[in-house]
Design a protein around this motif. Structure first.
Motif, PDB file in Angstrom:
ATOM      1  N   GLY A   5       0.782  -1.225   0.000  1.00 17.03           N
ATOM      2  CA  GLY A   5       0.000   0.000   0.000  1.00 17.03           C
ATOM      3  C   GLY A   5       0.812   1.272   0.000  1.00 17.03           C
ATOM      4  O   GLY A   5       0.240   2.360   0.032  1.00 17.03           O
ATOM      5  N   VAL A   6       2.154   1.179  -0.022  1.00 11.20           N
ATOM      6  CA  VAL A   6       3.007   2.364  -0.069  1.00 11.20           C
ATOM      7  C   VAL A   6       3.581   2.499  -1.475  1.00 11.20           C
ATOM      8  O   VAL A   6       4.240   1.593  -1.978  1.00 11.20           O
ATOM      9  N   GLN A   7       3.302   3.627  -2.100  1.00 12.83           N
ATOM     10  CA  GLN A   7       3.746   3.863  -3.471  1.00 12.83           C
ATOM     11  C   GLN A   7       4.757   5.008  -3.482  1.00 12.83           C
ATOM     12  O   GLN A   7       4.501   6.092  -2.953  1.00 12.83           O
ATOM     13  N   ILE A   8       5.917   4.764  -4.088  1.00 14.80           N
ATOM     14  CA  ILE A   8       6.944   5.792  -4.213  1.00 14.80           C
ATOM     15  C   ILE A   8       6.583   6.713  -5.379  1.00 14.80           C
ATOM     16  O   ILE A   8       6.403   6.248  -6.511  1.00 14.80           O
ATOM     17  N   GLU A 103      27.584  16.340  -1.957  1.00 21.22           N
ATOM     18  CA  GLU A 103      26.902  15.335  -2.783  1.00 21.22           C
ATOM     19  C   GLU A 103      25.402  15.283  -2.513  1.00 21.22           C
ATOM     20  O   GLU A 103      24.612  15.036  -3.407  1.00 21.22           O
ATOM     21  N   GLY A 104      25.014  15.493  -1.261  1.00 29.25           N
ATOM     22  CA  GLY A 104      23.594  15.582  -0.952  1.00 29.25           C
ATOM     23  C   GLY A 104      23.032  14.385  -0.216  1.00 29.25           C
ATOM     24  O   GLY A 104      23.697  13.362  -0.018  1.00 29.25           O
ATOM     25  N   ALA A 105      21.786  14.524   0.193  1.00 33.56           N
ATOM     26  CA  ALA A 105      21.032  13.464   0.870  1.00 33.56           C
ATOM     27  C   ALA A 105      19.807  13.119   0.030  1.00 33.56           C
ATOM     28  O   ALA A 105      19.280  13.962  -0.705  1.00 33.56           O
ATOM     29  N   LYS A 106      19.358  11.882   0.139  1.00 31.34           N
ATOM     30  CA  LYS A 106      18.209  11.439  -0.655  1.00 31.34           C
ATOM     31  C   LYS A 106      16.911  11.919  -0.028  1.00 31.34           C
ATOM     32  O   LYS A 106      16.741  11.889   1.200  1.00 31.34           O
ATOM     33  N   PHE A 107      15.990  12.356  -0.869  1.00 28.03           N
ATOM     34  CA  PHE A 107      14.659  12.781  -0.432  1.00 28.03           C
ATOM     35  C   PHE A 107      13.633  11.973  -1.213  1.00 28.03           C
ATOM     36  O   PHE A 107      13.609  11.991  -2.455  1.00 28.03           O
ATOM     37  N   VAL A 108      12.797  11.231  -0.498  1.00 25.21           N
ATOM     38  CA  VAL A 108      11.814  10.337  -1.111  1.00 25.21           C
ATOM     39  C   VAL A 108      10.414  10.831  -0.764  1.00 25.21           C
ATOM     40  O   VAL A 108      10.125  11.155   0.392  1.00 25.21           O
ATOM     41  N   HIS A 109       9.561  10.880  -1.776  1.00 25.24           N
ATOM     42  CA  HIS A 109       8.146  11.218  -1.578  1.00 25.24           C
ATOM     43  C   HIS A 109       7.320   9.973  -1.876  1.00 25.24           C
ATOM     44  O   HIS A 109       7.460   9.338  -2.927  1.00 25.24           O
ATOM     45  N   ALA A 110       6.463   9.582  -0.927  1.00 26.93           N
ATOM     46  CA  ALA A 110       5.637   8.388  -1.083  1.00 26.93           C
ATOM     47  C   ALA A 110       4.225   8.678  -0.602  1.00 26.93           C
ATOM     48  O   ALA A 110       3.972   9.661   0.101  1.00 26.93           O
ATOM     49  N   VAL A 111       3.298   7.815  -1.002  1.00 24.46           N
ATOM     50  CA  VAL A 111       1.911   7.930  -0.545  1.00 24.46           C
ATOM     51  C   VAL A 111       1.429   6.568  -0.076  1.00 24.46           C
ATOM     52  O   VAL A 111       1.833   5.530  -0.594  1.00 24.46           O
ATOM     53  N   VAL A 156      15.746  10.941   3.762  1.00 22.13           N
ATOM     54  CA  VAL A 156      14.466  11.169   4.426  1.00 22.13           C
ATOM     55  C   VAL A 156      13.355  10.716   3.492  1.00 22.13           C
ATOM     56  O   VAL A 156      13.522  10.696   2.264  1.00 22.13           O
ATOM     57  N   GLN A 157      12.241  10.333   4.073  1.00 19.98           N
ATOM     58  CA  GLN A 157      11.074   9.950   3.292  1.00 19.98           C
ATOM     59  C   GLN A 157       9.836  10.586   3.898  1.00 19.98           C
ATOM     60  O   GLN A 157       9.604  10.497   5.107  1.00 19.98           O
ATOM     61  N   VAL A 158       9.062  11.247   3.050  1.00 21.03           N
ATOM     62  CA  VAL A 158       7.797  11.860   3.442  1.00 21.03           C
ATOM     63  C   VAL A 158       6.683  11.025   2.830  1.00 21.03           C
ATOM     64  O   VAL A 158       6.561  10.949   1.601  1.00 21.03           O
ATOM     65  N   THR A 159       5.908  10.357   3.676  1.00 22.68           N
ATOM     66  CA  THR A 159       4.827   9.492   3.213  1.00 22.68           C
ATOM     67  C   THR A 159       3.497  10.122   3.603  1.00 22.68           C
ATOM     68  O   THR A 159       3.201  10.300   4.790  1.00 22.68           O
ATOM     69  N   GLU A 160       2.701  10.454   2.600  1.00 20.82           N
ATOM     70  CA  GLU A 160       1.384  11.045   2.841  1.00 20.82           C
ATOM     71  C   GLU A 160       0.378   9.924   3.078  1.00 20.82           C
ATOM     72  O   GLU A 160       0.176   9.057   2.224  1.00 20.82           O
ATOM     73  N   LEU A 161      -0.251   9.941   4.237  1.00 23.35           N
ATOM     74  CA  LEU A 161      -1.254   8.950   4.603  1.00 23.35           C
ATOM     75  C   LEU A 161      -2.649   9.484   4.313  1.00 23.35           C
ATOM     76  O   LEU A 161      -2.814  10.609   3.832  1.00 23.35           O
ATOM     77  N   ALA A 162      -3.651   8.686   4.613  1.00 21.87           N
ATOM     78  CA  ALA A 162      -5.031   9.112   4.354  1.00 21.87           C
ATOM     79  C   ALA A 162      -5.382  10.362   5.148  1.00 21.87           C
ATOM     80  O   ALA A 162      -6.068  11.264   4.642  1.00 21.87           O
ATOM     81  N   ASP A 163      -4.916  10.432   6.388  1.00 25.93           N
ATOM     82  CA  ASP A 163      -5.265  11.567   7.246  1.00 25.93           C
ATOM     83  C   ASP A 163      -4.071  12.074   8.044  1.00 25.93           C
ATOM     84  O   ASP A 163      -4.212  12.591   9.142  1.00 25.93           O
TER      85      ASP A 163
END
Length: 519
Positions: A5-8, A103-111, A156-163
């Motif tokens: 149920g987690v989509q990148i 070089e930077g850090a990884k940033f991941v957006h998921a839902v 870092v990963q930002v995962t948007e949930l239903a609420d």
């Protein structure tokens, strides 16, 4: 909910953004200390906070503010650099350093639109497997980043949930410790929160951080490691499955029993053994052979213990304390107070002299830590985290965190992670890892269950167990926590570990059919 149920949506590399009035630092090499190098073989530190739903999409705002926060912690945007040990007289081997070049850090957006806040938050619940999908760089060891310089030390990963929103961070433990991770987390949230008020520049007026690593006197820099190549250093293994439970102790429940706890303990404490230690007498370790050794492993912060480590130090500054006692030495009337006294001495022995001696010894004969070395021992408890970390202060501008969770890295049977409790000062939250088969056996023991609570779902196995424990020992547990929050920082953490070991060993023995001891 078991992990799907987690989509990148996207992945990108975020580079540090520096204050306009400053110049980005020149490329530099940061050599790693014994504290750093001995953690090169373990998994990344993984921590995350559960936030309420923002009024609008926050992903871009989080990414831009993360770049500015990274500007203050730019060594975490570096990469590992491996080189042969080339100094005159140095033994053959290799050295590992940080090569800082933005070089930077990884940033991941998921839902995860099918996951609600209520699915992963709340006290006394089993943590669902889907939470592990909220963390980036799953399964990564620091040796992986050393072998492949393209791999980041931080993500870092930002995962948007239903609420709601889950914001997670993964950091190489060879680059820094949990203190640095939560300092970065706090800076990031404060920066985005202050940005809402137009005061983001105030963040840059904070005390400067110290990126120069601290080495003991006489330490070779860089430190040669006795390996011909990085591939010979890495050891991967499949972690045995564990079930994770979250236990909250609120200030309100502690306060309710304060008078009773004080009354019952009046006159029983001595000049050397506190009432806190005496309370553990009801939870002694039983069921193992008298000559069986129990072990307690806990971290001891060195930023204030060792002279020369500057304020704002970025890196690892952690020593370890280990208490080992045969079960027979802590059984019997009056023995637990003696054991608690020994544990106090164990923590107190971690002074500056001992820390320096251990570092000198290690630098002369480096040895690395491997997680498999700790598995397979049902009488071991490993402590992680600290209630001193400002976890629930990470308000990103639309509300305080609703919960805190850890990622799948470094999860072992018997691991306890300690956090402050988000419902008020003085509370505590424990995240406990246990083998699933232990939970299943304990659930079958109806004597442990609380009949007043309905917990029929298999997902609530951990809840049922701990409800039973609280039903049996609830008074002593709450009294214990009451006194824990009023004692010195390391002693109360240590005794939480001891309490869990007592419960864990006793219940494991009970589940295996050992009925030699009466309740």
């Amino acid at each position: 909910m078991e992990g799907g149920g987690v989509q990148i949506i996207s992945r990108r590399m975020v580079k540090p953004e520096y204050e306009k009035s400053s110049v980005s630092p020149e490329p530099q090499t940061v050599h790693l200390t014994p504290w750093d190098l001995r953690r090169i073989t373990v998994g990344y530190i993984q921590e995350g906070v559960l936030l309420p739903k923002p009024p609008a999409s926050c992903v871009q705002h989080l990414a831009s503010s993360f770049a500015r926060a990274l500007g203050r912690f730019y060594p975490l945007a570096c990469r590992f650099a491996v080189a042969p040990a080339a100094s005159a007289g140095a033994p053959k081997g290799l050295t590992i350093s940080l090569c800082c070049g933005d070089e930077g850090a990884k940033f991941v957006h998921a839902v995860a639109p099918e996951v609600d806040v209520s699915d992963i938050s709340g006290p006394l619940r089993v943590i669902p497997r889907v939470v592990s999908s909220f963390f980036p760089l799953k399964g990564m060891l620091s040796t992986d980043a050393a072998v492949d310089p393209s791999r980041p030390l931080l993500a870092v990963q930002v995962t948007e949930l239903a609420d709601g929103v889950f914001v997670a961070m993964s950091l190489s433990h060879a680059a820094a410790d949990g203190t640095t991770l939560w300092d970065l987390f706090n800076t990031w949230s404060k920066m985005i929160r202050s940005g809402h008020d137009g005061n983001s520049r105030n963040i840059f007026t904070a005390a400067p951080l110290s990126f120069e690593r601290w080495f003991h006197d006489g330490c070779p820099v860089p430190i040669p490691l006795p390996f011909a190549k990085m591939q010979g250093m890495a050891r991967r293994f499949e972690c045995p499955p564990v079930q994770e439970c979250s236990i909250h102790f609120s200030p309100e429940s502690i306060k309710k029993l304060k008078a009773k706890a004080n009354a019952e303990m009046a006159g029983t404490a001595t000049a050397t053994i506190s009432s806190l230690q005496a309370l553990l007498a009801v939870c002694r370790a039983r069921g193992l052979a008298p000559d069986r050794e129990t072990r307690f492993l806990l971290p001891v912060g060195c930023r204030t213990r060792v002279k020369g480590i500057p304020q704002g130090y970025v890196g690892n500054a952690i020593a370890g304390a280990a208490a080992r006692h045969p079960v027979g030495e802590i059984l019997g009337n009056g023995r637990l107070g003696w054991t608690a006294w020994l544990l106090n001495r164990t923590v107190a022995s971690v002074d500056e002299a001992m820390v320096r001696d251990e570092l000198v010894s290690w630098s002369k004969n480096p040895s690395l830590r491997y997680s498999p070395d700790l598995r397979g021992d049902p009488a071991i408890v490993i402590l992680s985290g600290s209630p001193r970390f400002d976890v629930y202060g990470n308000d990103f501008g639309w509300g305080r965190p609703l919960g805190v969770r850890t990622g799948p890295g470094n999860k072992l049977d018997g691991l306890i992670t300690v956090f402050e409790d988000g419902r008020g000062a003085g509370g505590m939250e424990l995240e406990v890892c246990l083998a699933p088969h232990v939970l299943a056996r304990l659930v079958a023991n109806q004597e442990l269950l609380n009949p007043s609570v309905s917990m029929s779902s298999p997902e609530n196995w951990g809840l049922r167990i701990f409800a039973g424990v609280v039903h049996r020992w609830g008074l002593c547990v709450l009294e214990l926590i009451l006194l824990l929050v009023h004692t010195i920082r390391y002693v109360y953490i240590m005794l939480v570990v001891e309490l869990w070991l007592c419960v864990h060993v006793r219940l494991c023995s009970r589940a295996q059919g050992n009925a030699n001891y009466a309740w």
